[in-house]
Scaffold this active site. Structure first.
Site, PDB file in Angstrom:
ATOM      1  N   ASP A  24       0.818  -1.212   0.000  1.00 28.15           N
ATOM      2  CA  ASP A  24       0.000   0.000   0.000  1.00 28.15           C
ATOM      3  C   ASP A  24       0.852   1.262   0.000  1.00 28.15           C
ATOM      4  O   ASP A  24       0.416   2.313   0.467  1.00 28.15           O
ATOM      5  CB  ASP A  24      -0.894   0.011   1.239  1.00 28.15           C
ATOM      6  N   LYS A 137      -6.048  -0.418   6.968  1.00 29.28           N
ATOM      7  CA  LYS A 137      -4.838  -0.096   7.727  1.00 29.28           C
ATOM      8  C   LYS A 137      -4.749   1.408   7.969  1.00 29.28           C
ATOM      9  O   LYS A 137      -5.140   2.210   7.109  1.00 29.28           O
ATOM     10  CB  LYS A 137      -3.612  -0.560   6.941  1.00 29.28           C
ATOM     11  N   GLU A 179      -2.115   0.168  13.737  1.00 32.30           N
ATOM     12  CA  GLU A 179      -0.654   0.183  13.558  1.00 32.30           C
ATOM     13  C   GLU A 179       0.005   1.366  14.266  1.00 32.30           C
ATOM     14  O   GLU A 179       0.103   2.455  13.702  1.00 32.30           O
ATOM     15  CB  GLU A 179      -0.299   0.219  12.068  1.00 32.30           C
ATOM     16  N   GLU A 181       3.297   2.363  14.818  1.00 33.75           N
ATOM     17  CA  GLU A 181       4.702   2.031  14.525  1.00 33.75           C
ATOM     18  C   GLU A 181       5.627   2.866  15.408  1.00 33.75           C
ATOM     19  O   GLU A 181       5.429   4.073  15.562  1.00 33.75           O
ATOM     20  CB  GLU A 181       5.024   2.306  13.050  1.00 33.75           C
ATOM     21  N   LYS A 221      -0.835  -4.233  14.357  1.00 34.00           N
ATOM     22  CA  LYS A 221       0.397  -4.275  13.552  1.00 34.00           C
ATOM     23  C   LYS A 221       1.460  -3.440  14.254  1.00 34.00           C
ATOM     24  O   LYS A 221       1.562  -2.227  14.016  1.00 34.00           O
ATOM     25  CB  LYS A 221       0.108  -3.745  12.141  1.00 34.00           C
ATOM     26  N   GLY A 265      12.283  -1.828   8.409  1.00 34.11           N
ATOM     27  CA  GLY A 265      13.665  -1.528   8.032  1.00 34.11           C
ATOM     28  C   GLY A 265      14.608  -2.693   8.313  1.00 34.11           C
ATOM     29  O   GLY A 265      15.806  -2.611   8.029  1.00 34.11           O
ATOM     30  N   SER A 292       3.162  -8.631   8.553  1.00 35.94           N
ATOM     31  CA  SER A 292       2.510  -7.751   7.586  1.00 35.94           C
ATOM     32  C   SER A 292       3.641  -6.903   7.026  1.00 35.94           C
ATOM     33  O   SER A 292       3.839  -5.770   7.428  1.00 35.94           O
ATOM     34  CB  SER A 292       1.452  -6.880   8.280  1.00 35.94           C
ATOM     35  N   TYR A 351       6.891   9.464   5.729  1.00 37.62           N
ATOM     36  CA  TYR A 351       5.919   9.945   4.750  1.00 37.62           C
ATOM     37  C   TYR A 351       5.908   9.106   3.486  1.00 37.62           C
ATOM     38  O   TYR A 351       6.859   8.443   3.185  1.00 37.62           O
ATOM     39  CB  TYR A 351       6.209  11.406   4.389  1.00 37.62           C
TER      40      TYR A 351
END
Ligand code: 13P
Length: 351
Positions: A24, A137, A179, A181, A221, A265, A292, A351
């Protein structure tokens, strides 16, 4: 909300030995990926790339769902059939990124962000459902810095946004992937990450409770609990696995059917080895621990494809999909599948 359908779809997405292909990337981000193989970022090339992945025979043996960018949800394969229909033929459930991206968060640290896209989300999600999407998501991003990040404001805002999004999607039949993160940027150790992640996840589930999110019909996630990318000490896969499972057990309700880690990463191989080790740690909680992945599923695929080699690209994708499927069952033998070796870490990947 239709709780039975949400529960059923969440369980299908978190099925044993299966995970998600995160495809995505926004138009800007996919442009950066295509540039690495000298392919121009045009709609035709994006269609060709995703069309190649979504027709890889056997992908559905390892992948339960694919997350799409809005353009892809409405796009056809070069042969004229919709990409949603191609995924359906493979037994892969289509999902959709519904957030509208990150913006600076006034009043917080200048590096901090909030995630946009709530306005009109119930209606937008209903349209995506009509088109065939069954899950969604929303990516909120937090960062650990020496000068006090994440701030309380950033944690509160991002937890609240995730919960509002989750509830809105459930109203329209989409299983929300929540999610939060935590970026790998920084030199902090794994203990600091664990402390921050426990705080963030606790706030997220508190906000979910306040918004009436149906947890059985949702997925998490998170990042794995890893040290900062610039931390000089080596952390072993065993340590990452133990601390990650500890963090999840402390914070994620047992009602959530699946925890689908992002790769964040890590190299392709590390993402598989860490997931495999996570699944080898004894645990009390019932959720499935799976993947994922975006970068860690697509890097060698992208390099093999190079804009023209469909078979080569599909073969590379299937190799990493198989590796991660095995890892989700604790059955992956390190190095048994080919992988791209390079670091996939990008500083400030927001971004
Ligand atoms: P990575 O696995 O490349 O971190 O991407 C997963 C994702 O979808 C981030 O939102």
């Amino acid at each position: 909300m239709n709780q039975d359908e949400l529960r059923e779809n969440a369980n299908r997405l978190a099925a044993r030995g299966k995970g998600l292909l995160a495809a995505d990337e926004s138009t800007g981000t996919i442009g950066k990926r295509l540039a690495t193989i000298g392919v121009e970022n045009t709609e035709d090339n994006r269609q060709a790339y995703r069309g190649m992945m979504f027709t890889a025979e056997g992908l559905g043996d390892f992948i339960s769902g694919a997350i799409l960018f809005e353009e892809t949800l409405y796009q056809d394969h070069p042969d004229g059939e919709s990409l949603v229909s191609k995924l359906g033929k493979l037994g892969v459930i289509p999902g959709i990124k519904v957030d509208k991206g990150l913006r600076p968060l006034p009043g917080a640290n200048p590096v901090e962000t909030w995630c946009t896209g709530l306005e009109g989300l119930v209606e937008r999600a209903a349209k995506y459902y009509e088109r065939g999407a069954r899950f969604a998501k929303w990516r909120a991003v937090l960062q650990i810095t020496d000068d006090g990040c994440p701030t309380a404001l950033a944690v509160t805002e991002n937890a609240w946004g995730l919960a509002r999004y989750a509830r809105a999607c459930q109203e329209s039949g989409l299983v929300p992937i929540v999610e939060p993160e935590i970026l790998m940027d920084g030199a902090h150790g794994i203990d600091k990450t664990a402390e921050v992640q426990e705080h963030v996840l606790t706030e997220v589930y508190k906000a979910c409770a306040e918004n009436g999110v149906f947890l059985e019909g949702s997925l998490l996630k998170p990042s794995m609990t890893v040290a900062g990318a610039d931390n000089p000490d080596e952390t072993s896969a065993d340590e990452v696995a133990k601390i990650t499972v500890r963090t999840m057990e402390r914070c994620v309700p047992a009602a959530v059917p699946g925890i689908m880690f992002l790769s964040g990463g890590l190299t392709e191989e590390d993402a598989s080895v860490y997931l495999n080790t996570i699944n080898s740690v004894p645990r009390k909680a019932p959720w499935s621990l799976t993947f994922s992945y975006g970068r860690a599923l697509q890097q060698s695929c992208l390099q093999a494809w190079r804009g023209k080699d469909i078979e080569g690209g599909q073969k590379a994708l299937l190799a990493r999909a198989r590796a991660n499927s095995e890892a989700a069952m604790g059955e992956y033998v390190a190095g048994s599948q080919p992988s791209a070796q390079e670091s996939l870490f990008e500083a400030g990947y927001k971004y």
